[in-house]
Design a protein around this motif. Structure first.
Motif, PDB file in Angstrom:
ATOM      1  N   VAL A  81       8.559  17.785   0.334  1.00  0.00           N
ATOM      2  CA  VAL A  81       7.118  15.970   0.557  1.00  0.00           C
ATOM      3  C   VAL A  81       6.480  16.327   1.430  1.00  0.00           C
ATOM      4  O   VAL A  81       6.991  16.336   3.183  1.00  0.00           O
ATOM      5  CB  VAL A  81       8.057  14.754   0.145  1.00  0.00           C
ATOM      6  N   VAL A  82       5.669  16.298   1.994  1.00  0.00           N
ATOM      7  CA  VAL A  82       4.234  16.239   2.719  1.00  0.00           C
ATOM      8  C   VAL A  82       3.247  15.435   3.177  1.00  0.00           C
ATOM      9  O   VAL A  82       2.828  15.107   1.962  1.00  0.00           O
ATOM     10  CB  VAL A  82       3.787  17.821   3.197  1.00  0.00           C
ATOM     11  N   PRO A  83       3.242  14.461   3.342  1.00  0.00           N
ATOM     12  CA  PRO A  83       2.599  13.361   4.017  1.00  0.00           C
ATOM     13  C   PRO A  83       0.613  13.986   4.337  1.00  0.00           C
ATOM     14  O   PRO A  83       0.871  15.328   4.966  1.00  0.00           O
ATOM     15  CB  PRO A  83       3.005  12.329   5.140  1.00  0.00           C
ATOM     16  N   GLN A 131       0.415  -1.461  -0.041  1.00  0.00           N
ATOM     17  CA  GLN A 131       0.081   0.021   0.534  1.00  0.00           C
ATOM     18  C   GLN A 131       0.575   1.244  -0.409  1.00  0.00           C
ATOM     19  O   GLN A 131       2.352   1.728   0.262  1.00  0.00           O
ATOM     20  CB  GLN A 131      -0.677  -0.038   1.378  1.00  0.00           C
ATOM     21  N   ASP A 132      -0.224   1.764  -0.558  1.00  0.00           N
ATOM     22  CA  ASP A 132       0.819   3.575  -0.737  1.00  0.00           C
ATOM     23  C   ASP A 132      -0.469   4.787   0.174  1.00  0.00           C
ATOM     24  O   ASP A 132      -1.011   4.155  -0.246  1.00  0.00           O
ATOM     25  CB  ASP A 132       1.227   4.162  -1.822  1.00  0.00           C
ATOM     26  N   SER A 133       0.917   5.292   1.120  1.00  0.00           N
ATOM     27  CA  SER A 133      -0.376   6.794   1.581  1.00  0.00           C
ATOM     28  C   SER A 133      -0.512   7.190   0.079  1.00  0.00           C
ATOM     29  O   SER A 133       1.515   7.435  -0.167  1.00  0.00           O
ATOM     30  CB  SER A 133       0.930   7.045   2.424  1.00  0.00           C
ATOM     31  N   TRP A 134      -0.761   8.378   0.543  1.00  0.00           N
ATOM     32  CA  TRP A 134      -0.410   9.641  -0.204  1.00  0.00           C
ATOM     33  C   TRP A 134       0.623  10.817   0.374  1.00  0.00           C
ATOM     34  O   TRP A 134       0.026  10.801   1.674  1.00  0.00           O
ATOM     35  CB  TRP A 134      -1.981  10.623  -0.819  1.00  0.00           C
ATOM     36  N   VAL A 135       1.061  11.774  -0.880  1.00  0.00           N
ATOM     37  CA  VAL A 135       1.659  12.587  -0.343  1.00  0.00           C
ATOM     38  C   VAL A 135       1.165  14.681  -0.912  1.00  0.00           C
ATOM     39  O   VAL A 135       1.053  14.083  -2.534  1.00  0.00           O
ATOM     40  CB  VAL A 135       3.534  12.602  -0.217  1.00  0.00           C
ATOM     41  N   ALA A 136       1.721  15.547  -0.246  1.00  0.00           N
ATOM     42  CA  ALA A 136       1.284  16.375  -1.299  1.00  0.00           C
ATOM     43  C   ALA A 136       2.714  16.667  -1.563  1.00  0.00           C
ATOM     44  O   ALA A 136       4.223  16.954  -0.803  1.00  0.00           O
ATOM     45  CB  ALA A 136       1.205  17.649  -0.213  1.00  0.00           C
ATOM     46  N   VAL A 137       3.485  17.575  -2.661  1.00  0.00           N
ATOM     47  CA  VAL A 137       4.846  17.729  -3.135  1.00  0.00           C
ATOM     48  C   VAL A 137       4.698  19.316  -3.761  1.00  0.00           C
ATOM     49  O   VAL A 137       3.406  19.869  -4.824  1.00  0.00           O
ATOM     50  CB  VAL A 137       5.549  16.811  -4.476  1.00  0.00           C
ATOM     51  N   LEU A 138       5.382  20.377  -3.043  1.00  0.00           N
ATOM     52  CA  LEU A 138       5.085  21.626  -3.253  1.00  0.00           C
ATOM     53  C   LEU A 138       6.392  22.163  -3.196  1.00  0.00           C
ATOM     54  O   LEU A 138       7.135  21.633  -2.612  1.00  0.00           O
ATOM     55  CB  LEU A 138       3.734  21.949  -2.516  1.00  0.00           C
ATOM     56  N   ALA A 139       6.657  24.096  -3.707  1.00  0.00           N
ATOM     57  CA  ALA A 139       7.511  24.266  -3.575  1.00  0.00           C
ATOM     58  C   ALA A 139       8.291  24.966  -2.162  1.00  0.00           C
ATOM     59  O   ALA A 139       7.546  24.869  -1.425  1.00  0.00           O
ATOM     60  CB  ALA A 139       7.955  26.137  -4.443  1.00  0.00           C
ATOM     61  N   ARG A 140       9.503  24.685  -2.471  1.00  0.00           N
ATOM     62  CA  ARG A 140       9.790  24.796  -1.010  1.00  0.00           C
ATOM     63  C   ARG A 140       8.929  25.964  -0.107  1.00  0.00           C
ATOM     64  O   ARG A 140       9.861  26.251   1.423  1.00  0.00           O
ATOM     65  CB  ARG A 140      10.791  24.972  -1.015  1.00  0.00           C
ATOM     66  N   ASP A 141       8.992  27.176  -0.869  1.00  0.00           N
ATOM     67  CA  ASP A 141       8.655  28.002  -0.155  1.00  0.00           C
ATOM     68  C   ASP A 141       7.090  28.753   0.165  1.00  0.00           C
ATOM     69  O   ASP A 141       6.403  29.682   0.218  1.00  0.00           O
ATOM     70  CB  ASP A 141       9.497  29.353  -0.557  1.00  0.00           C
ATOM     71  N   HIS A 142       6.260  27.193  -0.516  1.00  0.00           N
ATOM     72  CA  HIS A 142       5.032  27.790  -0.595  1.00  0.00           C
ATOM     73  C   HIS A 142       4.407  27.792   0.925  1.00  0.00           C
ATOM     74  O   HIS A 142       5.449  27.478   1.621  1.00  0.00           O
ATOM     75  CB  HIS A 142       4.435  26.017  -1.190  1.00  0.00           C
ATOM     76  N   ARG A 143       3.967  28.237   1.884  1.00  0.00           N
ATOM     77  CA  ARG A 143       3.307  28.539   2.616  1.00  0.00           C
ATOM     78  C   ARG A 143       2.810  27.257   3.587  1.00  0.00           C
ATOM     79  O   ARG A 143       2.989  27.729   5.027  1.00  0.00           O
ATOM     80  CB  ARG A 143       1.128  29.257   2.802  1.00  0.00           C
ATOM     81  N   LEU A 144       2.524  26.021   2.890  1.00  0.00           N
ATOM     82  CA  LEU A 144       2.265  25.177   3.746  1.00  0.00           C
ATOM     83  C   LEU A 144       3.414  23.826   3.367  1.00  0.00           C
ATOM     84  O   LEU A 144       3.590  22.522   4.529  1.00  0.00           O
ATOM     85  CB  LEU A 144       1.048  24.226   2.596  1.00  0.00           C
ATOM     86  N   ALA A 145       4.344  24.326   2.902  1.00  0.00           N
ATOM     87  CA  ALA A 145       5.935  23.318   2.758  1.00  0.00           C
ATOM     88  C   ALA A 145       6.572  23.236   4.739  1.00  0.00           C
ATOM     89  O   ALA A 145       7.561  21.833   4.038  1.00  0.00           O
ATOM     90  CB  ALA A 145       6.994  23.971   2.155  1.00  0.00           C
TER      91      ALA A 145
END
Length: 322
Positions: free
Chosen positions: A275-277, A182-196
């Motif tokens: 990369v954020v879970p 099984q794989d969980s999902w992650v969010a890949v976003l720019a390092r300077d993104h507000r959620l990074a």
């Protein structure tokens, strides 16, 4: 304008097909399907020069022009259209004949053909192929390159491949499968993104973002299922599904957030991204799929190798949040 076939110096009619070989047939079929010598050469793991030479040899043997080359790639002549359809049937027939003859002779073909998408599964399947061949020196694992999941399905249904790696759900088809993890999902976003800087993210926190999914789904229903499952909240646009290579670029360019299975996101994330879970996304099952024609003993070994390689990868490549 005259028919392209008239440009050949020898225009004598052929009452029967000349001597052909399966390599020529496979080469021509790849060029016809890709519409490009460059893409076909990459798919067959050969050079453009070698592939072009094979097509020219085939045209001389048949006495007709099969392809017209231009700045956009290649297109089939009328003769090429006819031969492309026939070549597909001939290759499938030759493969089936080989299996039947070896069965009658009490022999087995110790070969496993596995569909492989260079952008998403190649590195994992190369390790699996090495593991299988090391365990059984008499086994040959052939990786059949494809560009997309629908193309993987076509290769399997046509008999040109025996097995592959995919994610559930598969949609309406006759493939057999076994879950290997099984794989969980992650969010890949720019390092300077507000959620990074977050340790983890719920889907609700992504409601205002432009979301992109990788094109890893085998069917339209499967794509719709995951687009809905990963929609942050009702009333917001569903994620867009784009080529796997596009997601990391979009994230790095601050044009959106790429949502991907962890193994895929971790492998393809750009150094300029984090990369954020995702905490509340349903897990996605990774599976080995195979056709009814495939050798069950070889499929059993493939499944064992895939599970072992997956476990080894998790042990040696721990998740790191950039």
């Amino acid at each position: 304008m005259s028919d392209p076939a008239e440009r050949l110096p020898d225009r004598r009619p052929r009452s029967v097909l000349p001597e052909l070989n399966i390599r020529q047939l496979e080469s021509f079929r790849a060029v016809a399907e890709e519409g490009s010598i460059t893409r076909a050469a990459a798919r067959l793991h050969t050079t453009q020069q070698t592939l072009s030479a094979q097509i020219k040899q085939l045209e001389r043997a048949l006495g007709v022009i099969l392809l017209v080359r231009d700045s956009r790639g290649v297109s089939l002549t009328a003769a090429g259209e006819i031969f492309a359809d026939g070549a597909k049937t001939m290759v499938a027939g030759l493969m089936e004949l080989s299996v039947r003859l070896n069965t009658v002779a009490g022999q087995s073909i110790n070969q496993l053909r596995v569909v492989c998408c260079p952008r998403s599964t190649a590195s994992f399947l190369i390790r699996i192929a090495d593991r299988l061949e090391a365990a059984d020196p008499g086994l040959r694992v052939v990786l059949v390159s494809v560009r997309s999941m629908p193309e993987s399905l076509r290769e399997l249904e046509s008999g040109r491949a025996d097995a592959g790696l995919m994610w559930l759900p598969l949609g309406g088809n006759c493939l057999r499968y076994s879950i290997i993890g099984q794989d969980s999902w992650v969010a890949v976003l720019a390092r300077d993104h507000r959620l990074a800087g977050r340790e983890r993210l719920p889907l609700a926190d992504l409601a205002a973002e432009n979301l992109v999914l990788p094109a890893i789904f085998l069917s339209d229903p499967a794509e719709r299922y995951w687009a809905a499952a990963l929609r942050p909240t009702a009333g917001h646009p569903e994620p867009t599904v784009l080529d796997t290579a596009d997601g990391p670029i979009i994230a790095a360019r601050r044009q959106g957030i790429w949502l991907a299975p962890e193994s895929l996101g971790r492998r393809y994330a750009d150094p300029a991204t984090s990369v954020v879970p995702i905490t509340d996304a349903p897990p996605i099952d990774a599976v080995v799929v195979w056709t009814a024609r495939a050798s069950e003993p070889l499929i059993t070994e493939l499944i064992r190798a895939a599970v072992a390689e997956s476990s080894a990868a998790l042990a040696t490549e721990p998740y790191e949040r950039h």
